[in-house]
Design a protein around this motif. Structure first.
Motif, PDB file in Angstrom:
ATOM      1  N   VAL A 160       0.823  -1.211   0.000  1.00  0.00           N
ATOM      2  CA  VAL A 160       0.000   0.000   0.000  1.00  0.00           C
ATOM      3  C   VAL A 160       0.860   1.265   0.000  1.00  0.00           C
ATOM      4  O   VAL A 160       0.625   2.186  -0.787  1.00  0.00           O
ATOM      5  CB  VAL A 160      -0.956   0.016   1.227  1.00  0.00           C
ATOM      6  N   VAL A 161       1.867   1.301   0.857  1.00  0.00           N
ATOM      7  CA  VAL A 161       2.653   2.535   0.960  1.00  0.00           C
ATOM      8  C   VAL A 161       3.876   2.525   0.051  1.00  0.00           C
ATOM      9  O   VAL A 161       4.534   3.545  -0.107  1.00  0.00           O
ATOM     10  CB  VAL A 161       3.078   2.835   2.418  1.00  0.00           C
ATOM     11  N   GLY A 162       4.141   1.362  -0.581  1.00  0.00           N
ATOM     12  CA  GLY A 162       5.240   1.296  -1.526  1.00  0.00           C
ATOM     13  C   GLY A 162       6.616   1.363  -0.879  1.00  0.00           C
ATOM     14  O   GLY A 162       7.431   2.196  -1.259  1.00  0.00           O
ATOM     15  N   CYS A 163       6.838   0.501   0.111  1.00  0.00           N
ATOM     16  CA  CYS A 163       8.167   0.433   0.736  1.00  0.00           C
ATOM     17  C   CYS A 163       8.433  -1.007   1.158  1.00  0.00           C
ATOM     18  O   CYS A 163       7.510  -1.822   1.171  1.00  0.00           O
ATOM     19  CB  CYS A 163       8.234   1.390   1.918  1.00  0.00           C
ATOM     20  N   PRO A 164       9.695  -1.349   1.519  1.00  0.00           N
ATOM     21  CA  PRO A 164       9.988  -2.728   1.923  1.00  0.00           C
ATOM     22  C   PRO A 164       9.329  -3.077   3.258  1.00  0.00           C
ATOM     23  O   PRO A 164       8.999  -2.178   4.044  1.00  0.00           O
ATOM     24  CB  PRO A 164      11.517  -2.743   2.078  1.00  0.00           C
ATOM     25  N   VAL A 165       9.150  -4.375   3.502  1.00  0.00           N
ATOM     26  CA  VAL A 165       8.529  -4.852   4.736  1.00  0.00           C
ATOM     27  C   VAL A 165       9.322  -4.383   5.961  1.00  0.00           C
ATOM     28  O   VAL A 165       8.747  -3.995   6.983  1.00  0.00           O
ATOM     29  CB  VAL A 165       8.410  -6.402   4.718  1.00  0.00           C
ATOM     30  N   GLY A 166      10.665  -4.372   5.854  1.00  0.00           N
ATOM     31  CA  GLY A 166      11.513  -3.912   6.957  1.00  0.00           C
ATOM     32  C   GLY A 166      11.188  -2.477   7.359  1.00  0.00           C
ATOM     33  O   GLY A 166      11.157  -2.136   8.548  1.00  0.00           O
ATOM     34  N   THR A 167      10.913  -1.652   6.370  1.00  0.00           N
ATOM     35  CA  THR A 167      10.563  -0.250   6.639  1.00  0.00           C
ATOM     36  C   THR A 167       9.213  -0.164   7.341  1.00  0.00           C
ATOM     37  O   THR A 167       9.017   0.652   8.244  1.00  0.00           O
ATOM     38  CB  THR A 167      10.507   0.548   5.308  1.00  0.00           C
ATOM     39  N   VAL A 168       8.278  -1.038   6.933  1.00  0.00           N
ATOM     40  CA  VAL A 168       6.966  -1.080   7.590  1.00  0.00           C
ATOM     41  C   VAL A 168       7.157  -1.418   9.063  1.00  0.00           C
ATOM     42  O   VAL A 168       6.591  -0.755   9.942  1.00  0.00           O
ATOM     43  CB  VAL A 168       6.045  -2.130   6.922  1.00  0.00           C
ATOM     44  N   MET A 169       7.984  -2.413   9.340  1.00  0.00           N
ATOM     45  CA  MET A 169       8.228  -2.822  10.731  1.00  0.00           C
ATOM     46  C   MET A 169       8.829  -1.687  11.537  1.00  0.00           C
ATOM     47  O   MET A 169       8.439  -1.440  12.682  1.00  0.00           O
ATOM     48  CB  MET A 169       9.159  -4.047  10.756  1.00  0.00           C
ATOM     49  N   SER A 170       9.769  -0.988  10.948  1.00  0.00           N
ATOM     50  CA  SER A 170      10.409   0.139  11.627  1.00  0.00           C
ATOM     51  C   SER A 170       9.412   1.257  11.911  1.00  0.00           C
ATOM     52  O   SER A 170       9.390   1.831  13.002  1.00  0.00           O
ATOM     53  CB  SER A 170      11.566   0.640  10.759  1.00  0.00           C
ATOM     54  N   ARG A 171       8.565   1.547  10.929  1.00  0.00           N
ATOM     55  CA  ARG A 171       7.565   2.619  11.115  1.00  0.00           C
ATOM     56  C   ARG A 171       6.548   2.243  12.178  1.00  0.00           C
ATOM     57  O   ARG A 171       6.123   3.090  12.970  1.00  0.00           O
ATOM     58  CB  ARG A 171       6.846   2.902   9.786  1.00  0.00           C
ATOM     59  N   LEU A 172       6.155   0.974  12.157  1.00  0.00           N
ATOM     60  CA  LEU A 172       5.189   0.508  13.154  1.00  0.00           C
ATOM     61  C   LEU A 172       5.807   0.611  14.549  1.00  0.00           C
ATOM     62  O   LEU A 172       5.183   1.106  15.491  1.00  0.00           O
ATOM     63  CB  LEU A 172       4.800  -0.946  12.876  1.00  0.00           C
ATOM     64  N   TYR A 173       7.040   0.155  14.670  1.00  0.00           N
ATOM     65  CA  TYR A 173       7.721   0.169  15.965  1.00  0.00           C
ATOM     66  C   TYR A 173       7.811   1.595  16.491  1.00  0.00           C
ATOM     67  O   TYR A 173       7.401   1.889  17.615  1.00  0.00           O
ATOM     68  CB  TYR A 173       9.120  -0.443  15.821  1.00  0.00           C
ATOM     69  N   ARG A 174       8.297   2.462  15.673  1.00  0.00           N
ATOM     70  CA  ARG A 174       8.501   3.849  16.124  1.00  0.00           C
ATOM     71  C   ARG A 174       7.182   4.576  16.334  1.00  0.00           C
ATOM     72  O   ARG A 174       7.032   5.346  17.282  1.00  0.00           O
ATOM     73  CB  ARG A 174       9.393   4.584  15.115  1.00  0.00           C
TER      74      ARG A 174
END
Lengths: 222, 267
Positions: A160-174
């Protein structure tokens, strides 16, 4: 192609198929649009634009994939391309960081105990939580909403947001840590909690940056 | 496999979000059972999720939005139909001249392939044939061959037209005398134009392939056991008959009775 075949079989028009598949998600799309734009009128415009766009490009939707995730993708892209341009991006991104007064409260107070904080999260007013979610930086907010409110998987959010899964995890965490910190601050401010600098949740990632699950799995196998 | 607190803190969110595979999930669960600190962390994370969900429940979109979307989709449909129609118009404008050229080309090819029109084709009217016969009779064009002997004329055209040319032989009592013959065209078909001197007047005969050039119209009269189609144009009389697949259009400035007599006794 699959969709075309299905349409042929059922004898339904593209409009009928689209309405059947997409419109059940109207409530979710509207809810997401409201949190993205934080304005009812803009949210409705955004949903309308996104659905018309999705309808025009419906032939590109692959049958069998998650239509909800696809519609969210169109919605988020439409938001990036239209609404966000009109808004002041700088203000949006700064979000919470522009309100340093809560940090003062946290520094001055002491916390009664962890259990008290956990319970506080349950007791907090809906309006306050909503306000803090809205105050999150846009990228964090989008990830948290798609995950916690709309139940999309990391993979779907990445799509949906057009980024890697690792980035999603980082954004969710933060994003979640920041939210936790804000709500903790609010609870202290309102006198629900005694602040304690030590107990203050950190929005920082752990010593080692959040690794993607793939990295973690590789490491385990080695 | 055991996990460190550090690993657990890193992946506790993935754990709660259901993103771990079963082995990872089991390892993390095992750690949580024995680690109060991480357990507390997990509980806080879980409560945060609950708080977010609780504050942002799925609410029905306003009915007005549903209506707006319906109208917008109608407009998109109308726009698409308009685009399709426009595309069709543009293609039609482009295709019509091309189709016309192709049709003309095909028609030309077809006519070439068909060759001379078969007997079953459109018939030529006697009136129009009579016009040409009278024209040639009146103008009396120069002859290709001047001969009084019908056999000589037949020999002359044997390699020039695709049918047997047998100039009619008129009865001696009519005092008709063969003058000559020339190649001609009746419509788009080969024909032979033969002229005679009869008394003080003249008789012209177009000889042609009656299968290739069927003729209709005129008044049918019986003469010498034959059906003769009869047409009178501007004082000239034209009689048409066929014998053995060969057509004869006889034009004369004789009176009708004289011409019928002539035809009736020709062979």
């Amino acid at each position: 192609m699959g969709l075309f075949k299905r349409r042929k079989q059922s004898g339904a028009s593209q409009r009928e198929v689209f309405e059947r598949e997409a419109l059940p998600h109207l409530d979710a799309l509207h809810g997401m649009a409201l949190r993205l734009t934080r304005d009812e009128r803009q949210a409705e415009d955004l949903v309308q634009d996104a659905l018309v766009k999705a309808y025009r490009f419906f032939h590109r939707f692959e049958e069998g994939s998650n239509i909800k995730a696809w519609l969210f993708k169109v919605l988020v892209n439409t938001f990036y391309n239209t609404v966000r341009k009109e808004k002041n991006l700088g203000k949006l991104r700064a979000g919470v960081e522009l309100e340093p007064h809560r940090e003062r409260y946290l520094g001055a107070a002491t916390v009664a105990g962890r259990h008290a904080e956990e319970a506080t999260l349950d007791a907090l007013a809906v309006e306050e939580i909503k306000r803090e979610v809205d105050a999150l930086p846009e990228e964090f907010r989008t990830a948290v909403l798609l995950c916690d409110v709309h139940d999309l998987s990391y993979k779907e959010i990445a799509e949906v947001v057009g980024c890697p899964v690792g980035t999603v995890m980082s954004r969710l965490y933060r994003g979640r840590k920041l939210l936790q910190k804000r709500l903790h601050g609010y609870a202290v401010e309102q006198g629900y909690l005694k602040a304690d600098a030590e107990a203050e949740p950190s929005a920082e990632e752990p010593a080692q940056a959040i690794a993607s699950l793939e990295d973690f799995r590789r490491r385990k196998q080695a | 496999m055991s996990m460190s607190c550090d690993d657990v803190r890193k992946f506790i969110q993935a754990y709660l979000d259901g993103e771990l595979d079963e082995h990872e999930w089991a390892a993390l669960s095992l750690h949580l059972e024995s680690c109060a600190s991480c357990r507390r962390e997990a509980r806080t994370e879980e409560r945060l999720r609950r708080a977010v969900r609780r504050s942002l429940p799925l609410e029905p979109a306003p009915a007005s939005l549903r209506q707006r979307v319906g109208t917008a989709l109608d407009a998109a449909d109308a726009e698409r139909r308009e685009e399709d129609a426009g595309r069709l118009r543009r293609w039609t404008l482009r295709l019509v001249p091309a189709a016309a050229v192709i049709a003309l080309g095909l028609g030309f090819l077809w006519s070439r392939l068909q060759g001379p029109r078969p007997a079953s084709g459109l018939k030529t009217s006697l009136a129009s044939l009579a016009e040409q016969s009278i024209e040639w009779h009146r103008l009396s064009p120069p002859m290709d061959v001047t001969a009084t002997n019908p056999e000589a004329v037949q020999r002359y055209f044997s390699d020039k037209v695709p049918f047997a040319v047998r100039p009619p032989v008129f009865p001696a009592g009519q005092r008709a005398r063969l003058v000559g013959a020339r190649l001609a065209n009746l419509r788009e078909h080969r024909a032979v134009f033969v002229t005679y001197q009869v008394g003080g007047g003249r008789v012209s005969v177009f000889i042609f392939d009656s299968n290739a050039l069927p003729v209709a119209g005129g008044r049918v009269v019986r003469a010498g056991g034959r059906d003769v189609r009869w047409q009178e144009v501007r004082g000239y009389n034209v009689g048409l008959y066929s014998a053995g697949g060969t057509g004869y259009a006889v034009t004369s400035d004789l009176d009708p009775r004289g011409l019928v007599q002539l035809i009736a006794h020709s062979h």
